[in-house]
Design a protein around this motif. Structure first.
Motif, PDB file in Angstrom:
ATOM      1  N   THR A   1      -1.691   8.319  -0.396  1.00 30.87           N
ATOM      2  CA  THR A   1      -0.672   7.674   0.436  1.00 30.87           C
ATOM      3  C   THR A   1       0.335   8.689   0.964  1.00 30.87           C
ATOM      4  O   THR A   1       0.632   8.731   2.160  1.00 30.87           O
ATOM      5  CB  THR A   1       0.055   6.597  -0.383  1.00 30.87           C
TER       6      THR A   1
ATOM      7  N   ARG B   1       1.993   6.941 -13.773  1.00 37.84           N
ATOM      8  CA  ARG B   1       2.714   5.721 -13.401  1.00 37.84           C
ATOM      9  C   ARG B   1       3.871   5.399 -14.335  1.00 37.84           C
ATOM     10  O   ARG B   1       4.963   5.047 -13.855  1.00 37.84           O
ATOM     11  CB  ARG B   1       1.740   4.541 -13.278  1.00 37.84           C
TER      12      ARG B   1
ATOM     13  N   ALA C   1      -0.689  -0.145  -4.634  1.00 37.49           N
ATOM     14  CA  ALA C   1      -0.023   0.236  -5.885  1.00 37.49           C
ATOM     15  C   ALA C   1       1.205  -0.608  -6.197  1.00 37.49           C
ATOM     16  O   ALA C   1       1.547  -0.803  -7.359  1.00 37.49           O
ATOM     17  CB  ALA C   1       0.370   1.713  -5.833  1.00 37.49           C
TER      18      ALA C   1
ATOM     19  N   ARG D   1       0.817  -1.216   0.000  1.00 39.01           N
ATOM     20  CA  ARG D   1       0.000   0.000   0.000  1.00 39.01           C
ATOM     21  C   ARG D   1       0.850   1.266   0.000  1.00 39.01           C
ATOM     22  O   ARG D   1       0.587   2.203  -0.748  1.00 39.01           O
ATOM     23  CB  ARG D   1      -0.944  -0.010   1.200  1.00 39.01           C
TER      24      ARG D   1
ATOM     25  N   SER E   1      -3.720  -1.807  -7.976  1.00 36.87           N
ATOM     26  CA  SER E   1      -4.776  -0.812  -7.861  1.00 36.87           C
ATOM     27  C   SER E   1      -4.290   0.336  -6.981  1.00 36.87           C
ATOM     28  O   SER E   1      -3.213   0.283  -6.384  1.00 36.87           O
ATOM     29  CB  SER E   1      -6.033  -1.437  -7.254  1.00 36.87           C
ATOM     30  N   GLU E   2      -5.105   1.374  -6.874  1.00 35.87           N
ATOM     31  CA  GLU E   2      -4.722   2.520  -6.044  1.00 35.87           C
ATOM     32  C   GLU E   2      -4.625   2.121  -4.579  1.00 35.87           C
ATOM     33  O   GLU E   2      -3.903   2.737  -3.804  1.00 35.87           O
ATOM     34  CB  GLU E   2      -5.738   3.653  -6.228  1.00 35.87           C
ATOM     35  N   LYS E   3      -5.335   1.049  -4.186  1.00 36.35           N
ATOM     36  CA  LYS E   3      -5.296   0.608  -2.796  1.00 36.35           C
ATOM     37  C   LYS E   3      -4.024  -0.159  -2.464  1.00 36.35           C
ATOM     38  O   LYS E   3      -3.652  -0.283  -1.300  1.00 36.35           O
ATOM     39  CB  LYS E   3      -6.518  -0.277  -2.501  1.00 36.35           C
TER      40      LYS E   3
ATOM     41  N   TRP F   1       0.268  15.164  -8.636  1.00 33.84           N
ATOM     42  CA  TRP F   1      -1.179  15.316  -8.549  1.00 33.84           C
ATOM     43  C   TRP F   1      -1.657  16.765  -8.649  1.00 33.84           C
ATOM     44  O   TRP F   1      -2.804  17.008  -9.031  1.00 33.84           O
ATOM     45  CB  TRP F   1      -1.683  14.693  -7.242  1.00 33.84           C
TER      46      TRP F   1
ATOM     47  N   SER G   1      -7.890   9.597 -10.968  1.00 30.45           N
ATOM     48  CA  SER G   1      -7.284   8.272 -10.788  1.00 30.45           C
ATOM     49  C   SER G   1      -6.855   7.678 -12.122  1.00 30.45           C
ATOM     50  O   SER G   1      -5.806   7.030 -12.219  1.00 30.45           O
ATOM     51  CB  SER G   1      -8.267   7.320 -10.096  1.00 30.45           C
TER      52      SER G   1
ATOM     53  N   TRP H   1      -3.734   9.432 -13.305  1.00 31.25           N
ATOM     54  CA  TRP H   1      -2.588   8.926 -12.538  1.00 31.25           C
ATOM     55  C   TRP H   1      -2.130   7.576 -13.072  1.00 31.25           C
ATOM     56  O   TRP H   1      -0.940   7.369 -13.324  1.00 31.25           O
ATOM     57  CB  TRP H   1      -2.977   8.813 -11.061  1.00 31.25           C
ATOM     58  N   SER H   2      -3.069   6.655 -13.257  1.00 32.70           N
ATOM     59  CA  SER H   2      -2.677   5.306 -13.666  1.00 32.70           C
ATOM     60  C   SER H   2      -2.164   5.273 -15.106  1.00 32.70           C
ATOM     61  O   SER H   2      -1.312   4.448 -15.442  1.00 32.70           O
ATOM     62  CB  SER H   2      -3.866   4.342 -13.518  1.00 32.70           C
TER      63      SER H   2
ATOM     64  N   SER I   1       0.079   7.294  -5.156  1.00 32.46           N
ATOM     65  CA  SER I   1      -1.087   8.162  -5.058  1.00 32.46           C
ATOM     66  C   SER I   1      -0.859   9.205  -3.972  1.00 32.46           C
ATOM     67  O   SER I   1      -0.249   8.922  -2.930  1.00 32.46           O
ATOM     68  CB  SER I   1      -2.331   7.338  -4.735  1.00 32.46           C
TER      69      SER I   1
END
Length: 728
Positions: free
Chosen positions: A624, A280, A570, A46, A566-568, A241, A272, A275-276, A621
């Motif tokens: 985090t 990334r 990464a 995470r 995933s964002e949860k 961001w 999101s 970002w991805s 993210s």
């Protein structure tokens, strides 16, 4: 090189024997290894960061063994030595092996277990001939900061000091907070407060987002790493961001067609998705460049470490230890164990190869030997570097990237460019990374043992046991995270399964019995027996990930977002490894974005900032990095308060705040894993929202912010409150 001071004597003299390698010490250490191994996987996937577990384990061991009867300092040392192996193995695993998910392969438990076991044992075996040179002879030169701090904790416990109460306090309050905050459990308030600015008709700051994963583990991690590192990490998040993503939207929102590597127009993308899609790849280039720069900076140390290691093996191998405190496992164990591991690796690659990567017996033998060669090289390097600057600053990721680049280049020359060879490359690089990671923590443990007067061979056996026990739970936790955090999203895209699609691989029939579309109000699970599973990696038509194609309709109907990536969760380092491998083997990368990240890191280095921390922050993210930054701010406030009160130095690794923060990290990891387990149970039984708290006035972002601020205040309060003997 500096020699060990002649007047040095360990706390327990060599002539004295005390209970050390006892059954209860090994059992307790094994339990801690399982616990902290699982927590490290959870937090590391995470946050992209790991925190040393030796000090919290030592503190807990002192308390538990004292409750069971009188315990010696040597028993407590065996507990922390055994338990710390779980954290170090988990660190190496999560930095590499989740790349298999990104490359389109399953996380097979047997594969993870065996690779972690081989890498972990190599890290211990290769440290045995180096111990006397690095730990003993260079005692005045290589400080091994975490090992020295852990020795201080054990010595304080032996003299009557007790710190466990502060850890348990953080564990209790953090656990209660997580129970209410975690969306997989009660979810009484939002777990991630989110604000997406969009001002005026010009859509000023559109594409940006400010959000925070308000969890106790992020708060604790930020506190322990301190305000400077936390600030640099957050700076990377702010740049991505609040600068890059609004700029991408501003300049690209008028395009009606997707801009590679996106598969939809920028104006239709959420923060999101921006970002991805764009951040990334840029972050991967930044992390890779920062890791290689760090590795280049340590080249003199690498050469010195290799020269010293070879010299040590020649001069010390034949000597027999006369004292208990100098009694290592014999070189026959090192040589025989290494040969056995080469054989196991060879048999594993031969009889359980990556599907599609059968390369022959000679190539499998070469790959096995390559693991040992790179393993010894980077074990030696890692052990010396952590002695100088500590485990957290060791460039393990840079060493792993170098291994992967060399391995992938060999595969490219041989023409082995199929996706399966990417998985084979990560198999080799993963073992090397695990060995380097474990050797660094093994060095710290042996330093602790040297200072207190432990028996080296008993520590080395305890480390071997800790490796075996911790690897049992690491693969289970990885798979639980991947499945427990996964989501299925409805989509619709016409698709010709028989046409040639670059970067998309048909993986056969989707075999899961059922699944549920995220956000669907329907209580009926959709049957997936007729779907075809597609994996996209580097495709201009589909974003990276898995998709379900329905032959009856001729459309892709479901996007399968796996938990890892995933964002949860990464998993930035593992994503980087997959990017490096796939880029070399396919010679197809969004090079424009990757090079932007590379030159961004060069600018940061020229400014005199540690680029690796900035690069990781730019990749992660902001949810985090912001939560981690809050922990760093609390640490800054505590340091100022301590200095103002005349406390002299700022917080240390065994301060009340660090102990409380360790409890918060453990609480977030343990209760978070319980939430993942509950999610898996709900998926298996068809029940939903078993523990879900009804949505009331509490379910608002401002409530989440207030609760997180209150948790941060508790950290500030207990960090300033002195320890006392009643906290046991």
């Amino acid at each position: 090189m500096p020699e060990r001071p002649a007047a040095f004597e360990p706390f327990i003299p060599a002539s004295e024997t005390r209970p050390e390698f006892t059954f209860r010490a090994i059992l307790l250490g094994s339990l801690f290894g399982i616990l902290f191994g699982a927590v490290t996987v959870y937090v590391g996937l995470r946050a992209g960061l790991t925190v040393a577990a030796s000090i919290p384990i030592s503190v807990l061991s002192i308390s538990v063994l004292r409750a069971l009867g009188r315990a010696s300092i040597l028993e407590n040392n065996i507990v922390q030595t055994t338990g710390n192996a779980g954290q170090s193995i988990a660190s190496g695993v999560i930095f590499t092996l989740p790349a298999l998910v990104f490359l389109g392969f399953d996380l097979e438990y047997s594969r993870i277990f065996l690779l972690a076991l081989i890498g972990g044992w190599l890290g211990v075996l290769f440290m045995i001939p180096l111990r006397r040179q690095l730990i003993v002879e260079e005692h005045g030169h290589l400080t091994y900061p975490e090992g020295t701090a852990c020795a201080d904790v054990l010595l304080a416990g032996e003299r009557g000091g007790s710190f466990a109460g502060r850890v348990f306090l953080g564990l209790g309050l953090g656990g209660i907070y997580t129970l209410f905050q975690n969306e997989n459990l009660l979810g009484a308030w939002p777990g991630t407060p989110d604000w997406q600015p969009d001002f005026g008709p010009q859509h000023v700051m559109k594409g940006a987002a400010i959000r925070a994963d308000a969890t106790p583990e992020y708060l604790g991690v930020g506190y322990i790493i301190g305000p400077r590192v936390a600030g640099v990490i957050f700076a990377g998040g702010v740049f991505s961001w609040l600068v890059l993503m609004p700029a991408i939207y501003f300049f690209g929102s008028h395009y009606t067609l997707p801009l590679y590597p996106a598969t939809k127009p920028i104006a239709a993308m959420s923060p999101s998705e921006l970002w991805s899609t764009y951040i990334r790849p840029m972050g991967a280039g930044a992390v890779a460049a920062a890791g290689l720069i760090t590795l280049l900076k340590t080249l003199p140390t690498i050469f010195n470490a290799l020269r010293s290691g070879l010299k040590t093996m020649r001069s010390k191998a034949g000597k027999t230890a006369a004292l208990r405190t100098e009694d290592d496992l014999p070189m026959s164990v090192v040589v025989g164990g290494s040969a056995l591991l080469v054989l196991i690796m060879f048999l594993f690659l031969t009889f359980k190869p990556v599907p599609g990567a059968q390369v022959g017996l000679l190539a499998n033998l070469a790959a096995s030997l390559l693991v040992v060669i790179f393993g010894f090289l980077f074990v030696t390097v890692s052990s010396r570097i952590v002695g100088l600057i500590g485990s957290s600053a060791s460039p393990v990721s840079g060493m792993t990237i170098a291994t992967l680049m060399a391995t992938s280049a060999i595969f490219l020359v041989k023409g082995w460019t199929a996706p399966a060879f990417g998985a084979l490359a990560i198999t080799i690089g993963g073992v090397v990374c695990i060995a380097a990671s474990n050797s660094g923590d093994t060095s710290q443990d042996l330093k602790t043992g040297f200072l207190i007067g432990a028996t080296p061979w008993k520590q080395q056996v305890a480390l071997m046991i800790g490796v075996v026990v911790s690897t049992v739970v690491i693969g289970l936790t990885l798979n639980a995270m991947n499945k427990g955090l996964e989501e299925f999203h409805a989509t619709s895209q016409a698709w010709n399964l028989n046409a040639s699609h670059s970067g998309v691989r048909d993986q056969g029939t989707f075999t899961r019995r059922s699944f549920r579309i995220a956000g669907s109000s329907s209580s009926a699970a959709l049957q997936g027996s007729n779907y075809v599973l597609l994996n996209a990696l580097g495709s201009p038509e589909l974003a990276d990930g898995k998709y379900l194609y329905n032959p009856a309709t001729g459309r892709i109907e479901v996007q399968w977002v796996q938990g890892i990536g995933s964002e949860k969760a990464a998993a930035p380092q593992a994503r980087l490894m997959a990017t490096v491998i796939n880029g070399i083997l396919t010679r197809k990368l969004p090079w424009g974005l990757v090079l932007l990240g590379v030159f961004l890191v060069i600018v940061v280095e020229l400014l005199g900032i540690r680029s690796l921390s900035f690069a990781v922050g730019a990749y992660l993210s902001i949810a985090t990095t912001l939560a981690i930054f809050v922990g760093g701010i609390v640490r800054w406030m505590v340091d100022r308060a301590v200095a103002k009160a005349g406390g002299g130095s700022t917080e240390s690794e065994i301060s009340p705040g660090s102990l409380y923060a360790s409890g918060l990290i453990a609480a977030g990891g343990i209760v978070g894993l319980l939430g993942v387990a509950l999610k898996l149970y709900e998926a298996a039984t068809g029940h939903t929202d078993i523990l879900k708290f009804p949505k009331t006035f509490l379910f608002h972002d401002w409530v989440s912010v207030i609760m997180f601020v209150m948790l941060a205040f508790s950290l500030y309060y207990f960090a300033k409150k002195p320890l006392n003997d009643s906290e046991s």
